[in-house]
Write a protein that holds these residues in place. Structure first.
Motif, mmCIF file in Angstrom:
data_model
loop_
_atom_site.group_PDB
_atom_site.id
_atom_site.type_symbol
_atom_site.label_atom_id
_atom_site.label_comp_id
_atom_site.label_asym_id
_atom_site.label_seq_id
_atom_site.Cartn_x
_atom_site.Cartn_y
_atom_site.Cartn_z
ATOM 1 N N PHE A 39 0.826 -1.211 0.000
ATOM 2 C CA PHE A 39 0.000 0.000 0.000
ATOM 3 C C PHE A 39 0.860 1.261 0.000
ATOM 4 C CE2 PHE A 39 -3.848 -2.256 2.062
ATOM 5 C CZ PHE A 39 -4.318 -2.587 0.813
ATOM 6 N N LEU A 58 -5.126 6.345 0.308
ATOM 7 C CA LEU A 58 -4.599 4.984 0.394
ATOM 8 C C LEU A 58 -3.842 4.772 1.699
ATOM 9 C CD1 LEU A 58 -4.374 2.341 -1.242
ATOM 10 C CD2 LEU A 58 -2.203 3.171 -2.115
ATOM 11 N N TYR A 62 -6.533 2.799 3.966
ATOM 12 C CA TYR A 62 -6.173 1.394 3.840
ATOM 13 C C TYR A 62 -5.075 0.990 4.827
ATOM 14 C CZ TYR A 62 -9.079 0.692 -0.244
ATOM 15 O OH TYR A 62 -10.156 0.561 -1.075
ATOM 16 N N VAL A 66 -7.836 -0.194 7.407
ATOM 17 C CA VAL A 66 -8.173 -1.524 6.912
ATOM 18 C C VAL A 66 -7.067 -2.527 7.208
ATOM 19 C CG1 VAL A 66 -8.762 -2.848 4.856
ATOM 20 C CG2 VAL A 66 -9.635 -0.530 5.130
#
Length: 204
Positions: A39, A58, A62, A66
């Motif tokens: 990522f 991102l 993420y 995430v």
């Protein structure tokens, strides 16, 4: 220009290598860590393309939410990964067939660009001059006008996937007490509070 090219190849190679390690790593915690590395390098590629907003999203969404959630879930759940890998050979033909179909589709798409290069110009949207529209607003205009239904469908799919993951991991364990919301809210004052009579001088 040379520095940008070197940075692109550096970020791209690390992203591909990290993606391979996500799939091939035996330790699920290491897989999540390699996913975080992928990522970060993908965010670097976005910065090189001039999409700073996507790069920050991102990293913040993420990597910050995430991927860290994946890491906590993998570390907290008592999953027997050795037992899960026993069925690998059973589903290998199906996985190979799906991978072959995806490969054929990619080859067909690449062949279409080679055979008819003018096809890309037909589907291209007229771009607004860079000085009149910044990156974030341009993404919002495209996302919430041309692709609004696909965006809503993607959110619905993620919701269904989250519910499915909760249902699959929710199981009864011996010796582990579960919280019952219905029983807690149905309690009366007499059941929840008990008044003790303490005689004077007896202490606590």
């Amino acid at each position: 220009m040379i520095l940008q090219g070197l940075a692109f190849y550096l970020f791209a190679s690390i992203t591909v290598a990290a993606g391979v390690m996500v799939v091939t790593s035996r330790n699920p915690v290491h897989s999540v860590l390699f996913l975080i590395l992928a990522f970060f390098n993908a965010a670097g590629l976005f910065v090189l393309m001039g999409a700073e907003f996507l790069a920050m999203i991102l990293v913040v969404v993420y990597v910050g939410a995430v991927a860290v959630l994946f890491l906590f879930v993998v570390m907290m759940l008592d999953i027997n990964f050795v037992q899960m890998r026993e069925g690998f050979l059973q589903y290998l033909p199906l996985g190979a067939m799906i991978g072959l179909i995806l490969l054929v589709e990619l080859v067909l798409i690449g062949g279409a660009w080679v055979v008819s290069p003018e096809a890309g110009g037909l589907a291209a949207v007229p771009a607004v001059p860079a000085g009149e529209l910044h990156n974030t607003r341009a993404i919002g205009n495209v996302l919430y006008t041309d692709y609004v239904y696909l965006f809503q469908a993607a959110g619905l799919i993620l919701l269904v996937a989250m519910i499915g993951a909760i249902v699959l991991t929710l199981r009864q364990r011996a010796g582990v007490r579960r919280q019952s919301i219905a029983e807690q809210t149905a309690r009366t004052r007499a059941e929840a509070v008990e008044v003790k009579e303490v005689s004077t001088g007896s202490g606590v």
